[in-house]
Design a protein around this motif. Structure first.
Motif, short mmCIF file in Angstrom:
data_model
loop_
_atom_site.label_atom_id
_atom_site.label_comp_id
_atom_site.label_asym_id
_atom_site.label_seq_id
_atom_site.Cartn_x
_atom_site.Cartn_y
_atom_site.Cartn_z
N ILE A 19 0.70 -0.92 -0.07
CA ILE A 19 0.05 0.17 -0.27
C ILE A 19 0.84 1.19 -0.27
O ILE A 19 0.43 2.21 -0.42
CB ILE A 19 -0.80 -0.08 1.36
N LEU A 23 1.40 4.65 -3.08
CA LEU A 23 0.91 5.84 -2.93
C LEU A 23 1.90 5.95 -2.87
O LEU A 23 2.52 7.35 -2.86
CB LEU A 23 1.09 5.25 -1.18
N PHE B 27 -7.42 10.04 3.96
CA PHE B 27 -8.11 9.89 3.10
C PHE B 27 -8.28 10.67 1.72
O PHE B 27 -8.34 10.22 0.84
CB PHE B 27 -9.34 9.36 3.28
N LEU B 30 -5.57 11.58 -0.03
CA LEU B 30 -5.73 10.14 -1.07
C LEU B 30 -6.55 10.35 -2.60
O LEU B 30 -6.17 10.48 -4.16
CB LEU B 30 -6.08 8.65 -0.45
N VAL B 42 -7.33 5.43 -5.59
CA VAL B 42 -8.15 5.46 -4.77
C VAL B 42 -8.96 3.74 -3.81
O VAL B 42 -9.01 3.37 -3.84
CB VAL B 42 -9.58 5.98 -4.30
N VAL B 45 -6.26 1.55 -4.25
CA VAL B 45 -5.63 1.40 -2.87
C VAL B 45 -6.11 0.48 -2.05
O VAL B 45 -5.67 -0.04 -0.92
CB VAL B 45 -5.45 2.73 -2.63
N VAL B 46 -7.23 1.35 -2.24
CA VAL B 46 -8.47 0.52 -1.08
C VAL B 46 -8.44 -0.64 -1.15
O VAL B 46 -8.30 -1.53 -0.47
CB VAL B 46 -9.65 1.11 -1.05
N PHE B 49 -5.26 -2.27 0.24
CA PHE B 49 -6.03 -2.38 1.77
C PHE B 49 -6.48 -3.06 2.41
O PHE B 49 -6.62 -4.43 2.64
CB PHE B 49 -6.26 -1.39 2.58
N SER B 84 -0.71 0.00 7.12
CA SER B 84 -1.78 0.44 6.36
C SER B 84 -2.74 1.68 6.35
O SER B 84 -3.05 1.93 6.00
CB SER B 84 -1.91 -0.62 5.63
N ILE B 88 -4.35 4.72 4.45
CA ILE B 88 -5.18 5.27 3.99
C ILE B 88 -6.49 5.91 4.37
O ILE B 88 -7.53 6.35 4.02
CB ILE B 88 -6.17 3.65 3.55
#
Lengths: 217, 149
Positions: A19, A23, B27, B30, B42, B45-46, B49, B84, B88
């Protein structure tokens, strides 16, 4: 390939979290940097052309099998807490390597531990960012990479001048003085440049940031 | 529902997530990294996660089922989950992780087990919230609207 790469800075990002890699990649690309991400310190060293035992390996990248210097890395940004080789270990290895020590290194950590921060800065890290890293943090990277470009440029010129003429000891001394003066001028102009860049920023900071100072424990 | 109503529903829902502590400022960061060139950032990435958290929760469950618990190992997993979730902006998950790490340090089995239940619960809640939010976004797009920033 060499000429094109010079117009963009190339950052090597190291983090074991998928993650965080995603990022940091997005953050760096948004800042117009070229990015390579790896998930460990040992992979980072491989990419940089260094074996863990300190020997250089010419066959490192798929881009150029002959000369690892062609995959130029202008900055390494690494997580601190990683299994196996920590970010600190990686920092040390880079700074101990004659071929890599001039590459600026930035450490990231989710934990605000003053002794950790001072250790890293003392070992030669340029910056220490607390996670999660923000876009405004990355504005601090440019000056470090610019500084290295100028230094590399100077060193290349020096080599060319040496090749060009046989040097008597006196001439060599003059040459050295000239180089020293040049470096001082470069440092001054870099400091001014850094000052200009910093003054142009006004990020709202709610958390402490550490750069170039030793934190009080 | 027309586009305007869908958009309002989305904005209100998202605001409630911040209000209830499910999401924090990270968030927002992001979302700001998402643009026309990276329209799915987004969601991507989520999704990472979700995958990563489920893996970690499984590992945590196994580690805490052992006869002799390796607290260092448990802590290492919680540390990753904390990282993590922080990255996020999943604030409630992150908070439980902080408490969880304290119990690990104390080698408090009951505390750890309690936190494991809590973190599973919080994770499940935030997952549902994200999924609902993404569905609302999709409805707006399908209706021809754009997602309010």
């Amino acid at each position: 390939m060499g000429m094109a790469a010079e117009s963009q800075f190339h950052v090597l990002a190291v983090d074991d979290s998928i993650i965080d890699r995603k990022l940091i990649e997005r953050l760096l690309k948004t800042s117009s940097y070229q990015v390579t991400t790896v998930d460990s310190g040992s992979k980072a060293l491989k990419f940089l052309g260094l074996h863990e035992d300190g020997a250089t390996n010419p066959n490192t990248s798929s881009v150029s099998p002959n000369n690892h210097q062609e995959v130029e890395v202008n900055l390494v940004i690494t997580d601190y807490c990683m299994p196996g080789m920590t970010g600190y270990d990686l920092l040390k290895k880079i700074k101990e390597s004659s071929s890599l020590k001039n590459i600026p290194v930035v450490i990231m950590s989710s934990e605000n531990v003053p002794s950790r921060i001072s250790r890293c800065l003392e070992e030669g890290a340029e910056e220490f960012f607390l996670k999660p890293v923000r876009l405004s943090d990355l504005n601090k990277l440019g000056p470090h990479m610019l500084k290295t470009k100028f230094k590399d440029h100077n060193q290349k010129r020096e080599k060319q001048e040496e090749k060009a003429a046989f040097q008597s000891p006196k001439r060599q001394e003059q040459e050295e003085q000239h180089q020293h003066q040049q470096q001082l001028l470069q440092q001054q102009s870099n400091n001014n440049k850094r000052k200009d860049i910093e003054e142009g920023l006004s990020p709202e900071r709610t958390r402490p940031r550490y750069s170039g100072i030793t934190a009080a424990v | 529902m027309d586009v305007l109503q869908l958009q309002k529903q989305f904005v209100d829902y998202r605001a409630s997530l911040y209000h209830e502590g499910f999401l924090d400022e990270q968030f927002t960061q992001l979302q700001e990294l998402q643009d026309e060139n990276n329209p799915d950032f987004v969601v991507e990435v989520v999704s990472l996660f979700f995958e990563d958290s489920e893996r970690l929760l499984n590992e945590l469950t196994k580690a805490l089922e052992q006869q002799s618990i390796d607290f260092k190992r448990v802590d290492a997993h919680v540390h990753q989950l904390k990282g993590s979730s922080s990255s996020i902006g999943a604030q409630r998950v992150q908070k439980v992780c902080i408490a969880f790490r304290n119990y690990c340090e104390e080698q408090n089995i009951e505390g750890c087990l309690k936190c494991l239940q809590q973190v599973k619960h919080e994770y499940s809640l935030v997952k549902t919230k994200f999924e609902t939010m993404f569905q609302l976004e999709q409805q707006i797009l399908t209706a021809g609207g754009s997602i309010p920033v």
